[in-house]
Write an enzyme that holds these catalytic residues in place. Sequence first.
Site, PDB file in Angstrom:
ATOM      1  N   GLU A   1      57.168  31.876  22.124  1.00  0.00           N
ATOM      2  CA  GLU A   1      56.101  32.849  21.998  1.00  0.00           C
ATOM      3  C   GLU A   1      55.716  33.479  23.318  1.00  0.00           C
ATOM      4  OE1 GLU A   1      53.560  30.168  20.001  1.00  0.00           O
ATOM      5  OE2 GLU A   1      52.439  29.734  21.819  1.00  0.00           O
TER       6      GLU A   1
ATOM      7  N   CYS B   1      52.002  36.532  29.148  1.00  0.00           N
ATOM      8  CA  CYS B   1      52.268  35.105  29.358  1.00  0.00           C
ATOM      9  C   CYS B   1      53.661  34.816  28.798  1.00  0.00           C
ATOM     10  CB  CYS B   1      51.187  34.299  28.631  1.00  0.00           C
ATOM     11  SG  CYS B   1      51.374  32.541  28.845  1.00  0.00           S
TER      12      CYS B   1
ATOM     13  N   CYS C   1      59.617  21.830  25.689  1.00  0.00           N
ATOM     14  CA  CYS C   1      59.396  21.373  27.064  1.00  0.00           C
ATOM     15  C   CYS C   1      59.709  19.881  27.121  1.00  0.00           C
ATOM     16  CB  CYS C   1      57.947  21.620  27.475  1.00  0.00           C
ATOM     17  SG  CYS C   1      57.638  21.271  29.230  1.00  0.00           S
TER      18      CYS C   1
ATOM     19  N   CYS D   1      53.373  16.317  28.684  1.00  0.00           N
ATOM     20  CA  CYS D   1      51.941  16.259  29.033  1.00  0.00           C
ATOM     21  C   CYS D   1      51.174  16.095  27.714  1.00  0.00           C
ATOM     22  CB  CYS D   1      51.504  17.523  29.760  1.00  0.00           C
ATOM     23  SG  CYS D   1      52.476  17.855  31.247  1.00  0.00           S
TER      24      CYS D   1
ATOM     25  N   CYS E   1      49.243  19.012  25.787  1.00  0.00           N
ATOM     26  CA  CYS E   1      49.895  20.323  25.638  1.00  0.00           C
ATOM     27  C   CYS E   1      50.665  20.375  24.329  1.00  0.00           C
ATOM     28  CB  CYS E   1      50.839  20.561  26.814  1.00  0.00           C
ATOM     29  SG  CYS E   1      51.809  22.068  26.638  1.00  0.00           S
TER      30      CYS E   1
ATOM     31  N   CYS F   1      49.202  28.006  24.350  1.00  0.00           N
ATOM     32  CA  CYS F   1      50.655  28.096  24.291  1.00  0.00           C
ATOM     33  C   CYS F   1      51.233  27.056  23.343  1.00  0.00           C
ATOM     34  CB  CYS F   1      51.268  27.989  25.680  1.00  0.00           C
ATOM     35  SG  CYS F   1      51.098  26.367  26.425  1.00  0.00           S
TER      36      CYS F   1
HETATM   37  N1  SAH Z   1      54.958  23.970  32.456  1.00  0.00           N
HETATM   38  C1  SAH Z   1      54.144  24.875  33.218  1.00  0.00           C
HETATM   39  C2  SAH Z   1      53.580  26.008  32.346  1.00  0.00           C
HETATM   40  C3  SAH Z   1      52.712  25.450  31.260  1.00  0.00           C
HETATM   41  S1  SAH Z   1      51.472  26.342  30.441  1.00  0.00           S
HETATM   42  C4  SAH Z   1      53.007  24.098  33.856  1.00  0.00           C
HETATM   43  O1  SAH Z   1      52.844  22.929  33.534  1.00  0.00           O
HETATM   44  O2  SAH Z   1      52.300  24.654  34.689  1.00  0.00           O
HETATM   45  C5  SAH Z   1      50.262  26.848  31.532  1.00  0.00           C
HETATM   46  C6  SAH Z   1      48.997  25.984  31.655  1.00  0.00           C
HETATM   47  O3  SAH Z   1      48.331  25.672  30.410  1.00  0.00           O
HETATM   48  C7  SAH Z   1      49.291  24.673  32.312  1.00  0.00           C
HETATM   49  O4  SAH Z   1      48.361  24.435  33.322  1.00  0.00           O
HETATM   50  C8  SAH Z   1      49.113  23.695  31.176  1.00  0.00           C
HETATM   51  O5  SAH Z   1      48.871  22.412  31.669  1.00  0.00           O
HETATM   52  C9  SAH Z   1      47.967  24.308  30.416  1.00  0.00           C
HETATM   53  N2  SAH Z   1      47.810  23.825  29.038  1.00  0.00           N
HETATM   54  C10 SAH Z   1      48.756  23.317  28.220  1.00  0.00           C
HETATM   55  N3  SAH Z   1      48.208  22.957  27.036  1.00  0.00           N
HETATM   56  C11 SAH Z   1      46.916  23.279  27.088  1.00  0.00           C
HETATM   57  C12 SAH Z   1      45.829  23.165  26.159  1.00  0.00           C
HETATM   58  N4  SAH Z   1      46.011  22.674  24.935  1.00  0.00           N
HETATM   59  N5  SAH Z   1      44.612  23.601  26.550  1.00  0.00           N
HETATM   60  C13 SAH Z   1      44.449  24.126  27.781  1.00  0.00           C
HETATM   61  N6  SAH Z   1      45.421  24.256  28.692  1.00  0.00           N
HETATM   62  C14 SAH Z   1      46.650  23.841  28.363  1.00  0.00           C
END
Ligand code: SAH
Length: 371
Positions: free
Chosen positions: A101, A114, A121, A125, A128, A344
């Site tokens: 997406e 974005c 991934c 984490c 996420c 995301c």
């Molecule tokens: N893999 C990369 C890009 C990830 S998405 C990274 O880790 O930076 C971008 C941001 O959104 C990251 O900081 C991620 O930790 C955060 N993120 C992921 N899931 C989330 C959620 N459910 N609520 C808020 N932020 C989130």
Amino acid sequence: MNSAPAPAKTDNINLLNFDRKGLESFFVEMGEKTFRATQVLKWIHQAGISEISLMSNLSKSLRQQLEETCSIVAPEIVHEQIATDGTRKWVLQMSCGNRVETIFIPERGRGTLCVSSQVGCSLACPFCSTAQQGFNRNLSVAEIIGQLYVAQKQLGDQAKVTNVVMMGMGEPLLNFNNVVAAMNLMMDDFAYGLSKRRVTLSTSGVVPAIYRLSEACDVSLAISLHAANDTLRDQLVPINKKYPLKELLEACLHYVESAPRRHITFEYVMLAGINDSDADARGLIKLLKNIPAKINLIPFNPFPGSEYQCSTASILERFKDIINRSGIVVTVRKTRGEDIDAACGQLVGKVADKSRRSQKIQKMREEYAAS
Ligand code: SAH
């Protein structure tokens, strides 16, 4: 006269896969001049053309030659949602049926896209939603830059992408070469011409790749920090076990020092009762006091099956105030597209509903119903 159908093109070269250097080498190998690369880049990325036959400043014979071996194949939009605040979310179909997406966030005077770098991934984490889907594969250059290409086409004259954040699905630094080539195109004056300040790569902290990035590509860097000590970060961002905070911050300092970059953005997701105490805020200040840093607090965006909750508005405000008083610039990310699941990974999760977690939840439901 009935002509036989043209044979299916095999080994077709997708011109969306080339950055300028790649396209120049491609033309040199064909015995053409390098300026053909800039001509073709402009057709593809600035005019949004996908038919080689329309590239009128190329000779007819060159167009024919290209048509025989090349094409311009972008991801296909299979689902679009437009939120009341104008945020648009697209599910894009890649080759092999994979879906990712891309989200467009319009703001006054700018439009941020974005962009995803991987299908799923591998980093796990726990807060996420993309992580819950597991890792499938890296996206190609065409599939990464293709997100900008189709977004700009879809937006037409209504809006312009002025900023790109590599904050969609996946860990961009684990798909290094393709992401760098795509970001080069984003910043190339013959393609999208975005300034380096307007292209941001967000990483969970793949330390060796941060050093490589400082050599390869001059973009803004954001770090998904989320915790100010190793014990908590080991849980929230498990790659921390491999590259702990000390190493991560050394890499950040190197990144800032290796070019006149102004600062690094540290993202910090606000999780109720997990990382949002006054002591956490003070830990964050202490950790970042020697780095040109901005902190971006991200309200946690819940998704089905998520075990966390977002900090309350008052805790978030208090956390922000403590940091503010230290002199570090701190912002709170505005929640956008709330009515369309704009965190995301969420929409793909809904459309494909293939996530291991949702399967697990479904299994639990079935077991519960049967008991
Ligand atoms: N893999 C990369 C890009 C990830 S998405 C990274 O880790 O930076 C971008 C941001 O959104 C990251 O900081 C991620 O930790 C955060 N993120 C992921 N899931 C989330 C959620 N459910 N609520 C808020 N932020 C989130």
